[in-house]
Each structure stands twice: as C-alpha cells, then as structure tokens.
Design an enzyme around this catalytic site. Structure first.
Site, PDB file in Angstrom:
ATOM      1  N   ARG A  88       0.863  -1.109  -0.023  1.00 33.49           N
ATOM      2  CA  ARG A  88       0.004   0.140   0.250  1.00 33.49           C
ATOM      3  C   ARG A  88       1.001   1.331  -0.022  1.00 33.49           C
ATOM      4  O   ARG A  88       1.744   1.471   0.930  1.00 33.49           O
ATOM      5  CB  ARG A  88      -0.740  -0.013   1.209  1.00 33.49           C
ATOM      6  CG  ARG A  88      -1.930   1.073   1.223  1.00 33.49           C
ATOM      7  CD  ARG A  88      -2.629   1.280   2.624  1.00 33.49           C
ATOM      8  NE  ARG A  88      -3.448   2.592   2.629  1.00 33.49           N
ATOM      9  CZ  ARG A  88      -3.509   3.266   3.644  1.00 33.49           C
ATOM     10  NH1 ARG A  88      -3.138   2.513   4.850  1.00 33.49           N
ATOM     11  NH2 ARG A  88      -4.026   4.164   3.637  1.00 33.49           N
ATOM     12  N   HIS A 133      -3.020  10.737   0.917  1.00 32.91           N
ATOM     13  CA  HIS A 133      -2.752  10.418   2.104  1.00 32.91           C
ATOM     14  C   HIS A 133      -2.157  11.749   2.802  1.00 32.91           C
ATOM     15  O   HIS A 133      -0.910  12.027   2.938  1.00 32.91           O
ATOM     16  CB  HIS A 133      -1.579   9.468   2.179  1.00 32.91           C
ATOM     17  CG  HIS A 133      -1.325   8.732   3.591  1.00 32.91           C
ATOM     18  ND1 HIS A 133      -1.409   7.466   3.642  1.00 32.91           N
ATOM     19  CD2 HIS A 133      -1.066   9.282   4.768  1.00 32.91           C
ATOM     20  CE1 HIS A 133      -1.168   7.192   4.784  1.00 32.91           C
ATOM     21  NE2 HIS A 133      -0.836   8.307   5.603  1.00 32.91           N
ATOM     22  N   GLU A 178      -7.680   7.934   6.627  1.00 33.80           N
ATOM     23  CA  GLU A 178      -8.207   8.663   7.913  1.00 33.80           C
ATOM     24  C   GLU A 178      -8.580  10.285   7.888  1.00 33.80           C
ATOM     25  O   GLU A 178      -8.003  11.147   8.273  1.00 33.80           O
ATOM     26  CB  GLU A 178      -6.924   8.944   8.827  1.00 33.80           C
ATOM     27  CG  GLU A 178      -5.994   7.419   9.004  1.00 33.80           C
ATOM     28  CD  GLU A 178      -4.938   7.523  10.013  1.00 33.80           C
ATOM     29  OE1 GLU A 178      -4.802   8.446  10.709  1.00 33.80           O
ATOM     30  OE2 GLU A 178      -4.343   6.386  10.508  1.00 33.80           O
ATOM     31  N   ASN A 317      -7.498   1.170  10.092  1.00 37.82           N
ATOM     32  CA  ASN A 317      -6.008   1.651  10.334  1.00 37.82           C
ATOM     33  C   ASN A 317      -6.436   1.326  11.859  1.00 37.82           C
ATOM     34  O   ASN A 317      -6.915   2.179  12.518  1.00 37.82           O
ATOM     35  CB  ASN A 317      -5.824   2.826  10.299  1.00 37.82           C
ATOM     36  CG  ASN A 317      -5.241   3.167   8.656  1.00 37.82           C
ATOM     37  OD1 ASN A 317      -5.400   2.321   7.935  1.00 37.82           O
ATOM     38  ND2 ASN A 317      -4.975   4.435   8.305  1.00 37.82           N
ATOM     39  N   TYR A 319      -4.237   0.813  15.678  1.00 37.22           N
ATOM     40  CA  TYR A 319      -3.178   1.083  16.341  1.00 37.22           C
ATOM     41  C   TYR A 319      -3.222   0.507  17.870  1.00 37.22           C
ATOM     42  O   TYR A 319      -2.323  -0.277  18.186  1.00 37.22           O
ATOM     43  CB  TYR A 319      -2.419   2.425  16.369  1.00 37.22           C
ATOM     44  CG  TYR A 319      -1.999   2.924  14.861  1.00 37.22           C
ATOM     45  CD1 TYR A 319      -0.419   2.435  14.842  1.00 37.22           C
ATOM     46  CD2 TYR A 319      -2.472   3.158  13.836  1.00 37.22           C
ATOM     47  CE1 TYR A 319       0.094   2.404  13.359  1.00 37.22           C
ATOM     48  CE2 TYR A 319      -2.086   3.420  12.620  1.00 37.22           C
ATOM     49  CZ  TYR A 319      -0.729   2.928  12.353  1.00 37.22           C
ATOM     50  OH  TYR A 319      -0.172   3.220  11.116  1.00 37.22           O
ATOM     51  N   GLU A 388      -3.683  -0.585   8.043  1.00 37.13           N
ATOM     52  CA  GLU A 388      -2.515  -0.293   8.879  1.00 37.13           C
ATOM     53  C   GLU A 388      -2.445  -0.739  10.137  1.00 37.13           C
ATOM     54  O   GLU A 388      -3.628  -0.768  10.834  1.00 37.13           O
ATOM     55  CB  GLU A 388      -2.467   1.160   8.955  1.00 37.13           C
ATOM     56  CG  GLU A 388      -1.953   1.947   7.841  1.00 37.13           C
ATOM     57  CD  GLU A 388      -1.788   3.545   8.069  1.00 37.13           C
ATOM     58  OE1 GLU A 388      -1.651   3.857   9.160  1.00 37.13           O
ATOM     59  OE2 GLU A 388      -1.957   4.197   7.272  1.00 37.13           O
TER      60      GLU A 388
HETATM   61  C1  BG6 Z   1      -1.346   6.759  10.537  1.00 33.50           C
HETATM   62  C2  BG6 Z   1      -1.032   7.275   9.369  1.00 33.50           C
HETATM   63  O1  BG6 Z   1      -2.442   7.198  11.354  1.00 33.50           O
HETATM   64  O2  BG6 Z   1      -0.335   6.601  11.736  1.00 33.50           O
HETATM   65  C3  BG6 Z   1       0.332   7.188   8.863  1.00 33.50           C
HETATM   66  O3  BG6 Z   1      -2.076   6.991   8.366  1.00 33.50           O
HETATM   67  C4  BG6 Z   1       1.137   7.466  10.113  1.00 33.50           C
HETATM   68  O4  BG6 Z   1       0.744   8.084   7.981  1.00 33.50           O
HETATM   69  C5  BG6 Z   1       0.982   6.551  11.299  1.00 33.50           C
HETATM   70  O5  BG6 Z   1       2.690   7.587   9.812  1.00 33.50           O
HETATM   71  C6  BG6 Z   1       1.847   6.695  12.563  1.00 33.50           C
HETATM   72  O6  BG6 Z   1       1.455   7.797  13.178  1.00 33.50           O
HETATM   73  P1  BG6 Z   1       2.228   9.014  13.847  1.00 33.50           P
HETATM   74  O7  BG6 Z   1       1.325   9.784  14.347  1.00 33.50           O
HETATM   75  O8  BG6 Z   1       3.172   8.066  15.020  1.00 33.50           O
HETATM   76  O9  BG6 Z   1       3.218   9.275  12.817  1.00 33.50           O
END
Ligand code: BG6
Length: 480
Positions: A88, A133, A178, A317, A319, A388
C-alpha cells in the site's frame, strides 16, 4: 516455549486461509522526498514544515525523506524479499496534478507511479493505492481546502485521472486515508493545514471528505466492469472501552460515534447519514453555545444516498486501545485530544496493560479482534481489510523484538476473528520502511526495515520484525 506447547497441544489453528493477503504500507510525503522535482507543486505539508519547522520534534521535514522517488526499486525489492502480496502506497496529488486540476497532468509524475505499479506487478505484488494521504496541493488549500464544498468534485476529477492512467493495473484503491486525522487533526493544530477551528471547520471538512470519497467511488462505476477493482476508505479507529463498565458506557459509545461513526455510519450503515446519537448530541450542544444550527452540517436526502454503500470493503487502521472516562467539557482532556473537549470525555490508560514508547500507546491485541467484531456487528460490511497496524519504537537498531511480538499477537487475534466468522481479507503493517513521521519526524520508527538516514543511499536493512514477517508470509502462520 510452554505457551507454544500449550497452543500446539490445545490445537489452536495458527494458519491463515489461502485467500488472506499480507502487506505493508507507506505514504508519499513520508518516503518519496523529491518535494520539488520536475513540475511537482507544493503540498500543504511542504508549506507547513517549510514555514514552521519547529512543529516537528526534531525540526525535520520530508524534503528528502527516504529518497523513495529515486530508490523505489529498492522498496519493491524489499516488498518482494518479504514475500508481500500487497504493497500500500499513496500517490501525491501535487506530483501528478501540479495545479490540483486535470488541466495539467505531469508526465513525470505519471511515469513515476506507472513504473512503481509495473515494478510491483512484475514481482507479483498487488498495488493498493491510496489516492489521498494528506498531501493536498497548496493551491487547493488556498481555495479553502477541505472546507470548500467544491473539493468533492475536484477530488473526483483527480480520481478519474487515476482510474484512466492506472485503473487497468490497480485492483485496490483507498480514496482517503483517515478522515478523522485530516479534519480533527488539520483543524486542531495537529496536522497540516494546521488551523485552529474545532467548532465549524472540522465538521465542514468531515462532510466534504465523505462527499469526495463518495463521488470518487461513483466515478469508478464507469470503469468497474472493465477493471473489476475494489475501493474503500481507510478509517483510523482506536478501540475504545469504558473505564467503568456502567458509568462510562454511554460516553464510550458517543466517543466511538465521533471518531468512527462520523465517517463509518454514512458509508457502511443500513440507513446512511450521520450517526443519529451524534447528530442529536452536536445539535444539542450547538444550541447551548448560541448557534442557530447544528455545527454538524446536515446532509440532504440525495447526499445521504450518494454516500451510502460506497465501499467494496472496510479499510481499518488500528493501532491501540484507549479507555474512556466520562468527564465534563471543561475538565476533558488527554490524548487523543480530538473530540475529548467536544464530548466531555477523558481517555486514560489501563492500569494493567503495557504502555510503550508514547505515553498513550498501550498493548492490547484483543482490542483489534473486538473492533473487527464491532464492524461486522454494526455495519453491512462483508469484507474488512486491515490497512494499517504497527508499533512505534525509538530503537534505531535492528533488534525490534517488541514489534515482532506486537505483530504476532495482533495476527493471532486477526486469525481468531476470521475463525469466528469475521471476513478479514488482509493485514497491512505500517510501515514497510522507517520514514518521516508527521509530528515526531525521524524520532519514532515503524519500519520492518531500518533506513539509514545518514547514508546518501538511505540504505535499507531488514529488522527482526521484517525477518519475522517474511517467515509468517512463507508459512502463512503467525507462529511461523
Ligand atoms: C497513521 C497514518 O495514522 O499512523 C500514517 O496513516 C502514520 O501516515 C502512522 O505514519 C503513524 O502515526 P504517527 O502519528 O506516529 O506519525
């Protein structure tokens, strides 16, 4: 060892189905460099970091970044080395359309992305192409950017150029990455255009991002029969849980609606439109603040229909997971800031979960599985693609065992969700290589491959996580 024995003897299935795709992601501004090469015009991130470098922790920018503009063949080689089935990446709007409009298509931009796509396909890797993006052409920002309603049409015009140029070869498109970060980040001085208006602009932006996505999706209809590609958007979606299961339950639901439902409900729900609870809530607070109309601008019935159902899969996405505690609009705070003041909630850490690198990043792999189920249960969606998932680390070296563990445990949860009936099509690690991170610059690293930013060739070397991922893909098992 014991846990491996337990898993084996308990018969846990660790193998992914044959249709499941493994991938990794990057984004144009974060890796390409060559910010002003040929006829590329300035993006809002170029402008922001050239004028206010101190916004980034190490005062850096992505003028050069990983030099992927020059060394893209190495990126393809890395993807191939790991055996990725999809890669991607994003197309820089100002590199392809320097004026922002299709009156000028850069032949250099066109061949750059064409070569990258062909290079991937030659190695059997599916390009998953993000159209936006975050690097809006500065010229469009000058016209109001995402707060100008015309942007929906400008974006659809750009999308049409993409389908015409690359549609024969690209089977997976992500319109917008996002929307939450674009709108709430962009208008709360967290991201470009770095403006300060979390009352009106962030909601205008939300409305226009959804219309832009919908128009771009509809513009594909003409191409769909011939190209048979799939399109969606990528939503960032922290999993939220109430700190106190009873007291904080409603606040948590509303936080989910503000973060995810604002963008998910109009597209993926049966009825379309803003999530009703959120619409009611914002209308209510707008009134108490003295506005005659809700700050969340309504959609017309035609617009609701235009947006509803504009997806082929759900792009997620993910995290981390945060706990929500009800507060008041005065006392609210703490990361993620977006919306906490609006809702009167505070996000807190779980006392028993490991917090890593950033003070709000907690390790809770089960959160991903719960979230996958939530999407399935709340929407009409059949397929989900994890667009992601990654772990930030401060480590500059190759021994990123925490990341190995993070990916492993998240993959385990993904497979459990699949076995429980959630159709997850694939999983994408953020990120293929270390790159420029938006506000942390080159301090935080996400790469499966380390990049040596001191070397003029930006040498890329596999980390332990890159090696682990390679074994996973080969064996198709998170347990390798
Ligand atoms: C995601 C984005 O939210 O998180 C990415 O799509 C980004 O582009 C990644 O690099 C990590 O986020 P950060 O805030 O740690 O740079």
């Amino acid at each position: 060892v014991l846990s491996v024995f337990f898993r084996v003897s308990s018969g846990e299935n660790t193998t992914f189905p044959s249709w499941f795709m493994f991938g990794a992601a990057t984004a144009a501004y974060q890796i390409e460099g060559a910010w002003s090469t040929a006829d590329k015009s300035e993006s809002i991130w170029d402008r922001l970091l050239h004028t206010q470098p101190s916004l980034v922790m190490d005062h850096s920018n992505a003028d050069d970044a990983c030099f992927s503009y020059d060394f893209w063949t190495r990126d393809v080689e890395i993807a191939h080395e790991m055996g990725l089935q999809m890669y991607r990446f994003s197309i820089s709007w100002p590199r392809l359309l320097p004026t922002g409009f299709p009156n000028q298509i850069s032949s250099i931009g066109k061949s750059y992305y064409g070569n990258l796509i062909d290079g991937l396909l030659r190695k059997g890797i599916q390009p998953v192409v993000t159209m936006y993006h975050w690097d809006l052409p500065q010229s469009l920002q000058e016209l109001g950017g995402w707060t100008n309603p015309l942007i929906a049409t400008w974006f659809a015009d750009y999308a049409r150029v993409l389908y015409t140029l690359f549609g024969d070869r690209v089977k997976y498109w992500i319109t917008i990455n996002e929307p939450l970060t674009i709108c709430d980040g962009g208008y709360s001085k967290m991201a470009a255009p770095y403006l300060d208006d979390m009352k009106i602009s962030n909601y205008l932006c939300s409305r226009h991002v959804l219309l832009a996505h919908a128009k771009a999706f509809r513009a594909y209809e003409k191409f769909r029969k011939q190209y048979r590609g799939k399109i969606s958007m990528a939503n960032v979606f922290f999993w939220f849980e109430p700190l106190n299961p009873e007291k904080d339950k409603e606040a948590t639901k509303l936080a989910m609606q503000l973060w995810e439902g604002r963008f998910g409900h109009p597209i993926y729900s049966k009825t379309g439109g803003w999530p009703p609870e959120l619409e009611k809530y914002i209308a209510g607070i707008s009134k108490t603040e003295g506005y005659n109309q809700s700050r969340l601008p309504p959609f017309t019935p035609e617009e609701i229909q235009l947006i509803k159902g504009t997806y082929d899969f759900y792009g997620l996405n993910h995290y981390t997971t945060r706990l929500v505690r009800k507060a008041t609009r005065k006392t609210a705070g703490d990361w993620p800031f977006y919306g906490s003041k609006e809702l009167g909630v505070t996000f807190v850490n779980h006392p028993n979960r490991r917090t890593i690198v950033i003070d709000w990043f907690q390790i809770y792999p089960e959160g991903l599985r719960k979230q996958l189920h939530w999407i399935k249960d709340n929407y009409e969606v059949k397929d989900i693609m994890i667009t992601e998932n990654g772990l930030p680390m401060l480590r500059l070296d190759l021994a990123d065992y925490d990341r190995v563990d993070y990916i492993k445990k998240n993959l385990e949860q993904v497979l459990l969700a699949i076995n429980e009936g959630v159709h997850v099509m694939g999983y994408t690690v953020w990120s293929l290589i270390d790159s420029f991170e938006w506000i942390t610059g080159y301090k935080l690293k996400y790469g499966l491959y380390h990049v040596n930013f001191e070397s003029e060739y930006r040498l890329r070397t596999a980390r332990e996580s890159g090696k682990y991922y390679r074994r996973v893909i080969k064996s198709r098992s998170w347990d390798e």
